[in-house]
Design a protein around this motif. Structure first.
Motif, PDB file in Angstrom:
ATOM      1  N   GLU B 331       0.854  -1.158   0.076  1.00 17.78           N
ATOM      2  CA  GLU B 331       0.200  -0.173  -0.007  1.00 17.78           C
ATOM      3  C   GLU B 331       0.986   1.336  -0.146  1.00 17.78           C
ATOM      4  N   GLN B 332       2.001   1.031   0.745  1.00 16.75           N
ATOM      5  CA  GLN B 332       2.849   2.354   0.691  1.00 16.75           C
ATOM      6  C   GLN B 332       3.631   2.445  -0.573  1.00 16.75           C
ATOM      7  N   PHE B 334       2.144   1.606  -3.562  1.00 15.77           N
ATOM      8  CA  PHE B 334       1.146   2.103  -4.377  1.00 15.77           C
ATOM      9  C   PHE B 334       0.800   3.603  -4.136  1.00 15.77           C
ATOM     10  N   TYR B 335       0.890   3.907  -2.742  1.00 20.92           N
ATOM     11  CA  TYR B 335       0.447   5.315  -2.551  1.00 20.92           C
ATOM     12  C   TYR B 335       1.645   6.309  -3.207  1.00 20.92           C
ATOM     13  N   LEU B 336       3.160   6.040  -3.158  1.00 20.77           N
ATOM     14  CA  LEU B 336       4.112   6.711  -3.646  1.00 20.77           C
ATOM     15  C   LEU B 336       3.923   6.698  -5.045  1.00 20.77           C
TER      16      LEU B 336
END
Lengths: 261, 389
Positions: B331-332, B334-336
Motif C-alpha cells: 500500500e505504501q 502504491f501510494y507513492l
C-alpha cells in the motif's frame, strides 16, 4: 464550466470495464461493464451505495495491484492506461485522491512532494518557487507550515489526510483527477476548504474530475456537469445535477432494487 | 538514609535469561550450537574463535583521533581498569579475549570534560588469519560529555571486549560501526556500567562482515541512570548479523530504551535480535521499553527476533516490548507510485523512511550524512537490481 471541451481528443474514456478482486476462495467480479467518458473540462460525480464498486473503479483506474481487469479498456487522450504501470499512469496525467491515504513513516511531506513533482516533470522544481508553491498550497488548505516536516499521513487527523490529498492535487496539477470519497469524514468547514481546492483545480482550462461520493452534500460546493448513479458494479443511470437532487430526496433504493431483480 | 542504603544493597539474583559469568576459559564449555545463547550462531563460520583458534594476530591496525584532554593509552593485562565496568565474561569467546587479547587500550575522558568533537578509533583489519583479539576500556569521568566512535573496516577475524564505565552524571555516547569487508568475522562483547544519573547511549551500526555477533549488556551503578541502545543493521546475501542485548536493571529509578531496526536482502541473509531485560527486586520505579523492527526486502531472508522481559518487582513505572518483521508494504508503494514516483525510487523512500527516525535519534551530526549514504549504498547493492528485474 459545463461547456464541453471543444478539443475532442482530450478525454478519459472507460469502455465496458470488468474488474475482479481476489478473495480467499475465488476471483470476485466487482465491476461489471462500466462505460463512462469524461471530456477535458468536465466534472462527473459518481454516486452510489456502499459496496457498489465505486472505490474499485477509482483504484482500477490508478492501477492498484489488488484488482484485475478482465476486459474492457481505459484510455487517457487515446493512450492505453491499462498497459501502464501505476507510476506511468500518474506521469500520463492521472491523479487519485484516496479515501484512506497511506502512512509512510519517516518520509517527510516536503520530501515526498518534491520527489513526486520531480518524477512528474522529469526534473527537480526550481527551489525558490517550489517552496513558495508548497507553502501556498498548504496555507490554502489550512495546513500548518510545519506540516512539511511531518511524516506522510502519519498521525494526521482524518481531515488533515484529506486536505493533504487536495494539496497534492493542486501542486502536482494532473490532467484528470479521481477523487474517492474525499468528502467522507469531513466536518462542514473542512469540506468547504477541500471543495475550494477542487474548484481552484478545475477552474483551470481542460481539467477533468471524477468525483466519487456517497453523499450529495459535497455537490453543493462542487457542482458537477454530470451525475451517474453507480449500482452493482455499473452505471445504472446518468443525468445532470438534477439527478443528485432526486437521490437526495429518494435515496438509492429504487436503483438497488432494479439491479437485484 | 538507611532506606537508600538498603535499596542499594544489590541482591544478585541469577536471571533465567542470563548465565552467570566467569573469567576462567575452562568454565565455559566449547559451544555445540545447542545452547540457548548459541543456537542461532553459525559456529562453523567463526574460524575457531569459540574453540581454540590462535588469537594473537596483529592483523588489525588501530588509529586514534581524539580531542585534547582525552587520554588514549595502551594498557597491560594487569591494569586495574580492565574489569572496572563489572564486566565478567559470560561465554567462552569473551573469556578467551580477557586472557589472550593482543591489544588492550583505554580511552579516558576526564571528569567535567565536554568534548567538542567525537573520539574516533578506527580498527582496520588487514588479514583474516590469524585471528585477533582486543580489549578496550572507555571511561567517562563524572559529569563529562563525550562521544566515542569505534569504526571497524577491512578484513579480519576479530573477537573484542569493550568495557564502558559511565561516571555519575556523565553523558556518554558510544557508536560502533561495523563497516567491514564482506569476509570479516567479528564477535564482540560490550558491557556498560552506568553511574548515578548518568546517560549512556550505545549505537550499533552493522553493515559489513560475513558473521557479526555482538553481545551488548548494561548494568547500573546507582539510581537515576538512563540507557539508550540504538541499532541499525543491513544484512545482505549470506550475511549473519546477530545482536544479543541485556539490560540488567540493578538500581531503582533507572531507565532503558532499546530500538533496533534492520533490513534484510538477498538469499541467506540472516539477522538475530535477542532483547533481554531483567528488572531486579531492587529496581523499583524503573522504566524500560525495547523494540525490534525488521524490513524484509527480498525472498530468502530470515529475521529472528526475541524480546524477553523478566520482572522481579511490580513496583515499576513501565515495561514493554515490541517486535515486528514485515515485507515492503504494497500500500505504501502504491501510494507513492500513484504520485508518479517510479518503483525503485519509491522503495528507496520507504527504506530511508524506515531508518530515518533512528538515524535522527543517533544525534551525532558527524555521522548522520555518512549513515544515510551507507544505507543508499546497501540499497544499490541488491534492492534496486531486484526492482529492475
Amino acid at each position: 464550466m459545463s461547456t464541453p471541451s471543444t478539443d475532442s481528443g482530450r478525454r478519459l474514456e472507460i469502455q465496458d470495464l470488468h474488474v475482479t478482486v481476489k478473495t480467499d476462495h475465488e476471483d470476485k467480479e466487482i465491476l461489471k461493464g462500466v462505460t463512462l467518458t469524461i471530456n477535458a473540462g468536465e466534472t462527473h460525480a459518481i454516486m452510489g451505495p456502499n459496496g457498489s464498486g465505486k472505490s474499485t473503479l477509482a483504484y482500477s483506474i490508478a492501477g492498484h495491484p489488488k484488482y484485475t481487469v478482465t476486459s474492457g479498456s481505459v484510455t487517457l487522450d487515446g493512450q492505453d492506461v491499462l498497459a501502464m504501470t501505476v507510476d506511468q499512469r500518474a506521469r500520463a496525467g492521472l491523479f487519485l485522491a484516496m479515501q484512506y491515504p497511506v502512512e509512510v513513516p519517516g518520509v517527510s511531506v516536503s520530501n515526498f512532494l518534491r520527489t513526486a513533482k520531480t518524477a512528474l516533470d522529469g526534473e527537480a522544481p526550481k527551489l525558490r518557487t517550489w517552496v513558495k508553491d508548497v507553502n501556498t498550497a498548504l496555507e490554502q488548505l489550512n495546513l500548518d507550515p510545519t506540516f512539511g516536516t511531518r511524516s506522510v499521513n502519519e498521525g494526521f487527523s482524518g481531515g488533515e489526510k484529506k486536505r493533504h490529498e487536495i494539496a497534492q492535487l493542486e501542486l502536482l496539477n494532473p490532467k484528470f483527477a479521481v477523487l474517492d470519497e474525499t468528502d467522507s469524514g469531513l466536518d462542514i468547514d473542512a469540506l468547504k476548504i477541500v471543495a475550494e481546492g477542487v474548484n481552484r483545480f478545475r477552474g483551470q482550462d481542460g481539467k477533468g474530475v471524477l468525483l466519487i461520493t456517497h453523499y450529495t452534500r459535497i455537490l453543493r460546493y462542487i457542482e458537477p456537469d454530470f451525475v451517474h448513479v453507480f449500482v452493482a458494479g455499473r452505471v445504472a443511470e446518468s443525468g445532470g445535477s438534477e439527478l443528485a437532487e432526486e437521490l437526495e430526496a429518494h435515496g438509492y433504493d429504487k436503483y438497488v432494487k432494479a439491479a437485484s431483480v | 538514609m538507611t532506606a537508600v542504603a538498603d535499596a542499594l544493597e544489590m541482591e544478585r539474583v541469577e536471571s533465567h535469561l542470563h548465565p552467570e559469568g566467569s573469567f576462567e576459559v575452562d568454565d565455559h564449555a566449547v559451544p555445540t550450537g545447542r545452547e540457548e545463547i548459541w543456537r542461532f550462531t553459525p559456529l562453523k563460520r567463526l574460524r575457531g574463535l569459540h574453540t581454540d583458534a590462535v588469537l594473537d594476530g596483529s592483523a588489525v591496525d588501530a588509529a586514534y583521533d581524539a580531542p585534547e584532554g582525552v587520554a588514549i593509552e595502551q594498557i597491560d593485562r594487569g591494569d586495574l581498569r580492565l574489569g572496572s565496568s563489572g564486566f565478567v565474561p559470560t561465554d567462552r569467546i569473551a573469556a578467551r579475549v580477557w586472557h589472550e587479547a593482543g591489544r588492550r587500550f583505554a580511552v579516558t575522558i576526564p571528569a567535567d570534560a565536554e568534548l567538542d568533537r567525537p573520539v574516533v578509533v578506527t580498527l582496520t583489519g588487514t588479514e583474516l588469519e590469524p585471528a585477533t583479539a582486543t580489549h578496550a576500556v572507555i571511561t567517562a569521568g563524572r559529569h563529562s560529555r563525550a562521544t566515542v566512535v569505534l569504526r571497524f573496516v577491512g578484513s579480519a577475524t576479530l573477537a573484542d571486549n569493550v568495557e564502558m564505565v559511565v561516571g555519575d552524571g556523565a553523558e556518554l555516547t558510544v557508536v560502533s560501526i561495523d563497516d567491514w569487508a564482506d569476509d570479516a568475522v567479528h564477535v564482540g562483547h560490550r558491557h556498560a556500567q552506568v553511574g548515578r544519573d548518568a546517560h549512556f547511549k550505545h549505537v550499533d551500526v552493522t553493515f559489513g562482515g560475513t558473521v557479526v555477533r555482538h553481545d551488548t549488556t548494561a548494568e547500573y551503578a546507582g539510581p537515576g541512570g538512563e540507557v539508550e541502545m540504538l541499532g541499525l543493521y543491513f544484512a545482505d546475501a549470506g550475511q549473519h548479523i546477530e545482536h544479543r542485548l541485556f539490560v540488567d536493571h540493578t538500581a531503582p529509578q533507572t531507565k532503558s530504551h532499546v530500538t533496533y531496526k534492520g533490513a534484510l536482502q538477498g538469499e541467506g541473509a540472516h539477522t538475530v535480535w535477542i532483547g533481554n531485560v531483567l528488572i531486579r527486586k531492587v529496581a523499583e520505579g524503573i522504566e524500560t521499553y525495547e523494540e525490534n523492527r525488521n524490513l524484509v526486502l527480498t525472498d530468502g531472508c530470515q529475521a529472528d527476533s526475541v524480546p524477553n522481559l523478566e520482572i522481579e518487582t511490580g513496583e515499576i513505572k513501565g515495561a514493554g516490548h515490541a517486535s515486528a518483521t514485515g515485507r515492503f508494504d504494497d500500500e505504501q508503494l502504491f501510494y507513492l507510485r500513484s504520485r508518479g514516483i517510479a518503483e525503485d525510487e519509491a522503495r528507496r523512500l520507504v527504506v530511508h523512511g524506515f531508518f530515518n527516525d533512528l538515524i535522527r535519534r543517533i544525534d551525532v551530526p558527524e555521522l548522520e550524512e555518512q549513515l544515510a549514504v551507507t544505507v543508499e549504498k546497501e540499497l544499490a547493492r541488491n534492492l534496486l537490481a531486484e526492482a529492475a528485474r
